[in-house]
Design a protein around this motif. Structure first.
Motif, PDB file in Angstrom:
ATOM      1  N   TRP A  57      84.807  69.188  32.620  1.00 55.86           N
ATOM      2  CA  TRP A  57      83.977  68.784  31.476  1.00 55.86           C
ATOM      3  C   TRP A  57      82.610  68.280  31.914  1.00 55.86           C
ATOM      4  CZ3 TRP A  57      84.541  70.184  26.653  1.00 55.86           C
ATOM      5  CH2 TRP A  57      85.785  70.679  26.260  1.00 55.86           C
ATOM      6  N   VAL A  58      82.568  67.575  33.039  1.00 50.86           N
ATOM      7  CA  VAL A  58      81.250  67.136  33.543  1.00 50.86           C
ATOM      8  C   VAL A  58      80.404  68.371  33.858  1.00 50.86           C
ATOM      9  CG1 VAL A  58      80.059  65.952  35.433  1.00 50.86           C
ATOM     10  CG2 VAL A  58      82.066  64.919  34.425  1.00 50.86           C
ATOM     11  N   GLY A  59      81.058  69.407  34.426  1.00 51.25           N
ATOM     12  CA  GLY A  59      80.350  70.647  34.737  1.00 51.25           C
ATOM     13  C   GLY A  59      79.821  71.327  33.489  1.00 51.25           C
ATOM     14  N   LEU A  60      80.654  71.339  32.427  1.00 50.55           N
ATOM     15  CA  LEU A  60      80.219  71.964  31.170  1.00 50.55           C
ATOM     16  C   LEU A  60      79.032  71.208  30.564  1.00 50.55           C
ATOM     17  CD1 LEU A  60      83.670  72.878  29.559  1.00 50.55           C
ATOM     18  CD2 LEU A  60      81.927  74.453  30.405  1.00 50.55           C
ATOM     19  N   VAL A  61      79.113  69.864  30.638  1.00 47.36           N
ATOM     20  CA  VAL A  61      77.998  69.060  30.107  1.00 47.36           C
ATOM     21  C   VAL A  61      76.732  69.327  30.933  1.00 47.36           C
ATOM     22  CG1 VAL A  61      77.123  66.696  29.815  1.00 47.36           C
ATOM     23  CG2 VAL A  61      79.424  67.260  29.067  1.00 47.36           C
ATOM     24  N   ALA A  62      76.882  69.383  32.275  1.00 42.30           N
ATOM     25  CA  ALA A  62      75.718  69.652  33.138  1.00 42.30           C
ATOM     26  C   ALA A  62      75.109  71.009  32.789  1.00 42.30           C
ATOM     27  CB  ALA A  62      76.139  69.616  34.606  1.00 42.30           C
ATOM     28  N   GLY A  63      75.960  71.992  32.538  1.00 42.22           N
ATOM     29  CA  GLY A  63      75.482  73.326  32.156  1.00 42.22           C
ATOM     30  C   GLY A  63      74.721  73.293  30.850  1.00 42.22           C
ATOM     31  N   SER A  64      75.237  72.512  29.895  1.00 44.16           N
ATOM     32  CA  SER A  64      74.560  72.445  28.592  1.00 44.16           C
ATOM     33  C   SER A  64      73.214  71.720  28.721  1.00 44.16           C
ATOM     34  CB  SER A  64      75.449  71.774  27.551  1.00 44.16           C
ATOM     35  OG  SER A  64      75.529  70.401  27.812  1.00 44.16           O
ATOM     36  N   VAL A  65      73.168  70.710  29.595  1.00 42.49           N
ATOM     37  CA  VAL A  65      71.891  70.007  29.792  1.00 42.49           C
ATOM     38  C   VAL A  65      70.864  70.960  30.403  1.00 42.49           C
ATOM     39  CG1 VAL A  65      70.730  68.156  31.083  1.00 42.49           C
ATOM     40  CG2 VAL A  65      72.893  67.716  29.953  1.00 42.49           C
ATOM     41  N   PHE A  66      71.322  71.821  31.329  1.00 41.99           N
ATOM     42  CA  PHE A  66      70.430  72.828  31.904  1.00 41.99           C
ATOM     43  C   PHE A  66      69.903  73.746  30.803  1.00 41.99           C
ATOM     44  CE2 PHE A  66      69.724  76.972  33.972  1.00 41.99           C
ATOM     45  CZ  PHE A  66      68.780  76.585  34.904  1.00 41.99           C
ATOM     46  N   MET A  67      70.785  74.078  29.858  1.00 39.32           N
ATOM     47  CA  MET A  67      70.379  74.927  28.730  1.00 39.32           C
ATOM     48  C   MET A  67      69.310  74.231  27.875  1.00 39.32           C
ATOM     49  SD  MET A  67      72.786  76.225  25.660  1.00 39.32           S
ATOM     50  CE  MET A  67      72.431  74.773  24.694  1.00 39.32           C
ATOM     51  N   TRP A  68      69.515  72.921  27.633  1.00 45.90           N
ATOM     52  CA  TRP A  68      68.504  72.162  26.857  1.00 45.90           C
ATOM     53  C   TRP A  68      67.181  72.118  27.614  1.00 45.90           C
ATOM     54  CZ3 TRP A  68      69.867  72.025  22.159  1.00 45.90           C
ATOM     55  CH2 TRP A  68      71.169  71.746  21.760  1.00 45.90           C
ATOM     56  N   LEU A  69      67.276  71.938  28.938  1.00 39.74           N
ATOM     57  CA  LEU A  69      66.054  71.932  29.774  1.00 39.74           C
ATOM     58  C   LEU A  69      65.303  73.254  29.639  1.00 39.74           C
ATOM     59  CD1 LEU A  69      66.942  70.342  33.228  1.00 39.74           C
ATOM     60  CD2 LEU A  69      65.016  69.730  31.809  1.00 39.74           C
ATOM     61  N   MET A  70      66.076  74.339  29.674  1.00 38.37           N
ATOM     62  CA  MET A  70      65.452  75.666  29.578  1.00 38.37           C
ATOM     63  C   MET A  70      64.828  75.884  28.206  1.00 38.37           C
ATOM     64  SD  MET A  70      65.524  77.203  32.410  1.00 38.37           S
ATOM     65  CE  MET A  70      65.297  75.635  33.218  1.00 38.37           C
ATOM     66  N   LEU A  71      65.479  75.341  27.153  1.00 37.02           N
ATOM     67  CA  LEU A  71      64.907  75.454  25.807  1.00 37.02           C
ATOM     68  C   LEU A  71      63.563  74.717  25.752  1.00 37.02           C
ATOM     69  CD1 LEU A  71      65.095  76.179  22.752  1.00 37.02           C
ATOM     70  CD2 LEU A  71      66.251  74.003  22.413  1.00 37.02           C
ATOM     71  N   GLY A  72      63.557  73.489  26.303  1.00 29.64           N
ATOM     72  CA  GLY A  72      62.314  72.712  26.335  1.00 29.64           C
ATOM     73  C   GLY A  72      61.245  73.404  27.148  1.00 29.64           C
ATOM     74  N   ARG A  73      61.660  73.971  28.285  1.00 31.09           N
ATOM     75  CA  ARG A  73      60.706  74.659  29.153  1.00 31.09           C
ATOM     76  C   ARG A  73      60.126  75.882  28.441  1.00 31.09           C
ATOM     77  NH1 ARG A  73      60.525  78.604  32.965  1.00 31.09           N
ATOM     78  NH2 ARG A  73      59.083  78.172  34.660  1.00 31.09           N
ATOM     79  N   TYR A  74      60.990  76.607  27.710  1.00 27.41           N
ATOM     80  CA  TYR A  74      60.536  77.808  26.991  1.00 27.41           C
ATOM     81  C   TYR A  74      59.523  77.420  25.901  1.00 27.41           C
ATOM     82  CZ  TYR A  74      60.574  81.599  23.620  1.00 27.41           C
ATOM     83  OH  TYR A  74      60.181  82.571  22.747  1.00 27.41           O
ATOM     84  N   LEU A  75      59.867  76.395  25.118  1.00 33.88           N
ATOM     85  CA  LEU A  75      58.952  75.991  24.038  1.00 33.88           C
ATOM     86  C   LEU A  75      57.640  75.455  24.618  1.00 33.88           C
ATOM     87  CD1 LEU A  75      61.463  74.278  21.570  1.00 33.88           C
ATOM     88  CD2 LEU A  75      60.231  76.410  21.194  1.00 33.88           C
ATOM     89  N   GLY A  76      57.741  74.696  25.731  1.00 30.39           N
ATOM     90  CA  GLY A  76      56.538  74.175  26.393  1.00 30.39           C
ATOM     91  C   GLY A  76      55.651  75.292  26.899  1.00 30.39           C
ATOM     92  N   GLU A  98      53.941  70.150  26.195  1.00 27.35           N
ATOM     93  CA  GLU A  98      54.206  70.776  27.499  1.00 27.35           C
ATOM     94  C   GLU A  98      54.939  69.864  28.473  1.00 27.35           C
ATOM     95  OE1 GLU A  98      50.505  72.491  28.908  1.00 27.35           O
ATOM     96  OE2 GLU A  98      50.006  73.009  26.848  1.00 27.35           O
ATOM     97  N   THR A  99      54.889  68.547  28.244  1.00 26.78           N
ATOM     98  CA  THR A  99      55.507  67.624  29.212  1.00 26.78           C
ATOM     99  C   THR A  99      56.549  66.701  28.572  1.00 26.78           C
ATOM    100  OG1 THR A  99      53.446  67.630  30.449  1.00 26.78           O
ATOM    101  CG2 THR A  99      55.002  65.909  30.997  1.00 26.78           C
ATOM    102  N   ALA A 100      56.137  65.943  27.526  1.00 23.80           N
ATOM    103  CA  ALA A 100      57.018  64.894  27.000  1.00 23.80           C
ATOM    104  C   ALA A 100      58.198  65.456  26.201  1.00 23.80           C
ATOM    105  CB  ALA A 100      56.208  63.925  26.144  1.00 23.80           C
ATOM    106  N   LEU A 101      57.927  66.359  25.257  1.00 17.82           N
ATOM    107  CA  LEU A 101      59.013  66.864  24.404  1.00 17.82           C
ATOM    108  C   LEU A 101      60.038  67.707  25.170  1.00 17.82           C
ATOM    109  CD1 LEU A 101      56.975  67.540  21.146  1.00 17.82           C
ATOM    110  CD2 LEU A 101      58.813  65.898  21.420  1.00 17.82           C
ATOM    111  N   PRO A 102      59.618  68.544  26.145  1.00 19.55           N
ATOM    112  CA  PRO A 102      60.639  69.261  26.935  1.00 19.55           C
ATOM    113  C   PRO A 102      61.581  68.301  27.659  1.00 19.55           C
ATOM    114  CG  PRO A 102      58.519  70.289  27.276  1.00 19.55           C
ATOM    115  CD  PRO A 102      58.266  69.034  26.476  1.00 19.55           C
ATOM    116  N   PHE A 103      61.045  67.145  28.083  1.00 24.87           N
ATOM    117  CA  PHE A 103      61.859  66.157  28.784  1.00 24.87           C
ATOM    118  C   PHE A 103      62.798  65.458  27.795  1.00 24.87           C
ATOM    119  CE2 PHE A 103      62.428  62.152  31.233  1.00 24.87           C
ATOM    120  CZ  PHE A 103      63.008  62.736  32.337  1.00 24.87           C
ATOM    121  N   SER A 104      62.252  65.086  26.613  1.00 28.36           N
ATOM    122  CA  SER A 104      63.087  64.339  25.665  1.00 28.36           C
ATOM    123  C   SER A 104      64.181  65.219  25.068  1.00 28.36           C
ATOM    124  CB  SER A 104      62.232  63.708  24.563  1.00 28.36           C
ATOM    125  OG  SER A 104      61.932  64.631  23.567  1.00 28.36           O
TER     126      SER A 104
END
Lengths: 116, 326
Positions: free
Chosen positions: B120-139, B81-87
């Motif tokens: 490109w920085v914007g696209l990377v930021a968007g993808s990081v948000f997507m990874w965050l949401m994936l971690g949040r969903y699994l958590g 719920e905490t560590a893996l969503p962050f990593s």
């Protein structure tokens, strides 16, 4: 806000959910303008279908107790809300009692007419 | 218990854990394969990027495992719920940066860095948000599975509340993260003017973070208590009813942490009334909650109902000591 349902009850689940909201509004536990939980979240926690919660919210909107706004969720309406919720709650209880006693809606209406 | 790839008495697969492991492994493998696949069409400098981002990903996983290892209680729920969503967000950042580097340099005559391009920085930021949401969903799935009602009762109760940040959180966030980050951004932009687009993006995100703030949802059911922050700044935690020893109302102030402590958990987004739960293991779990008194009463009622039903959910932690306190 506390939602309680009984899956073995004769009362449909959507009606139980709507009754919880009515009670909370009538008791002043939920203030006008406050946001109710998103139907998806509530459905997941109650382990019921999302459409069941949406139906409950829809019924409350039809009664004028809620405003359903696209993207903003269900918001408690602002005018005469507590008395309206109390009245709707009482009417629902009355209809449930009439059902139990085998009275039709027309018979109930006649009975109310004679009391006036 | 939620302690392995298989959970519960009927041995259900622990999908969130499997999901996290698969996602981490897939991201690392994809990062390793990117340069060998596109190497012939890329300038030689991209090999340095590959090495850097792979090291970054492995270091992120290493830190995550370290935080999990030093955790003293409820280690698996802390991990999920905490560590893996962050990593996963950090590992995903490494992959996204390398992917962006590959795409921006594909068949290019001269090497270009991602942070020099705002797009490109914007696209990377968007993808990081997507990874965050994936971690949040699994958590969130992990927490929901953990607190699934184990009693076969027809009665279901859910108490829900939402907490939003106040001025004290914004001031703290600004002081603890905003000021140092702003200085760092300024330093990077001054020393490397080409990094201006990246600095602008980071500054915009910081400002947006401070303006929008964090919010958290608090859910109490017969299964237990679940707190989820909408982002990761507020942290999140969950406790089954069996793990709850006592609950009370306290006054709490926000602190700058990511809930990466060794025991307990904090999700304090505003000054004032908060719900404090002491776990059977001794850890203290706190969440800001204007309706904390009501939450304590609901918690006591649901715990009492579980006990009355003779549920195994309560365990051997003794009678509930749940009462509102000043």
């Amino acid at each position: 806000m506390l939602f309680e349902i009984d899956t073995r009850s004769q009362v449909p689940i959507y009606a139980q959910i709507a009754a919880c909201v009515r009670r909370a509004i009538a008791a002043g536990a939920v203030k006008p303008g406050s946001k109710l939980p998103p139907s998806r979240d509530l459905a997941r926690e109650l382990e019921v279908n999302m459409h069941t919660v949406q139906r409950a919210y829809g019924e409350l909107r039809d009664e004028g107790l809620l405003e359903l706004r696209q993207g903003r969720g269900a918001i408690v309406a602002s005018s005469h809300i507590e008395s309206s919720a109390r009245l709707h709650g009482l009417l629902h209880d009355l209809l449930a009692e009439a059902d139990e006693q085998g009275l039709t809606t027309a018979e109930l209406a006649r009975l109310m007419e004679t009391m006036r | 218990m939620n302690t392995a790839a298989w959970v519960g008495q009927n041995r259900r697969p622990n999908w969130p854990l499997i999901g996290f492991v698969v996602a981490h492994v897939a991201i690392v493998i994809a990062t390793l394969l990117l340069i060998p696949i596109f190497g012939s069409r890329l300038p030689s400098e991209t090999r340095v990027d590959e090495s850097s981002w792979i090291k970054f990903e492995l270091a992120s996983i290493g830190f995550c495992l370290l935080f999990i290892a030093r955790r003293r209680e409820h280690r698996m729920s802390f991990a999920l719920e905490t560590a893996l969503p962050f990593s996963i967000a950090l590992v995903g950042l490494g992959f996204s940066m390398l992917l962006a580097t590959v795409l921006i340099n594909l068949d290019a005559h001269a090497y270009r860095r991602v942070f020099e391009s705002g797009l490109w920085v914007g696209l990377v930021a968007g993808s990081v948000f997507m990874w965050l949401m994936l971690g949040r969903y699994l958590g969130a799935e992990a927490a929901t599975n953990r607190l699934r009602r184990e009693t076969a009762s027809s009665r279901r109760s859910v108490w829900l509340a939402e907490v939003r940040v106040d001025r004290s959180w914004r001031v703290l966030y600004g002081a603890a993260w905003g000021v140092p980050s702003a200085l760092l951004i300024l330093l990077v932009v001054v020393s490397q003017p080409a990094a201006f687009p990246m600095g602008l993006w980071l500054a915009a995100n910081l400002t947006l973070g401070m303006a929008v703030g964090e919010r958290a949802s608090v859910v109490i059911t017969e299964g237990g208590v679940k707190v989820r922050g909408s982002l990761l700044f507020g942290g999140g935690w969950s406790l089954t009813m069996a793990e709850v020893s006592s609950a009370r109302v306290v006054t709490a102030e926000p602190r700058p942490n990511f809930s990466m402590s060794r025991r307990g958990g904090r999700c304090v987004l505003r000054s004032g009334s908060a719900l404090e739960i002491t776990a059977a293991t001794g850890g203290r779990y706190i969440v800001s909650l204007p309706e904390a008194e009501e939450a304590v009463v609901v918690l006591a009622a649901l715990r009492g109902r579980n006990a009355a039903a003779g549920s195994a959910v309560l365990g051997d932690h003794g009678p509930a000591r749940l009462a509102p306190q000043e």
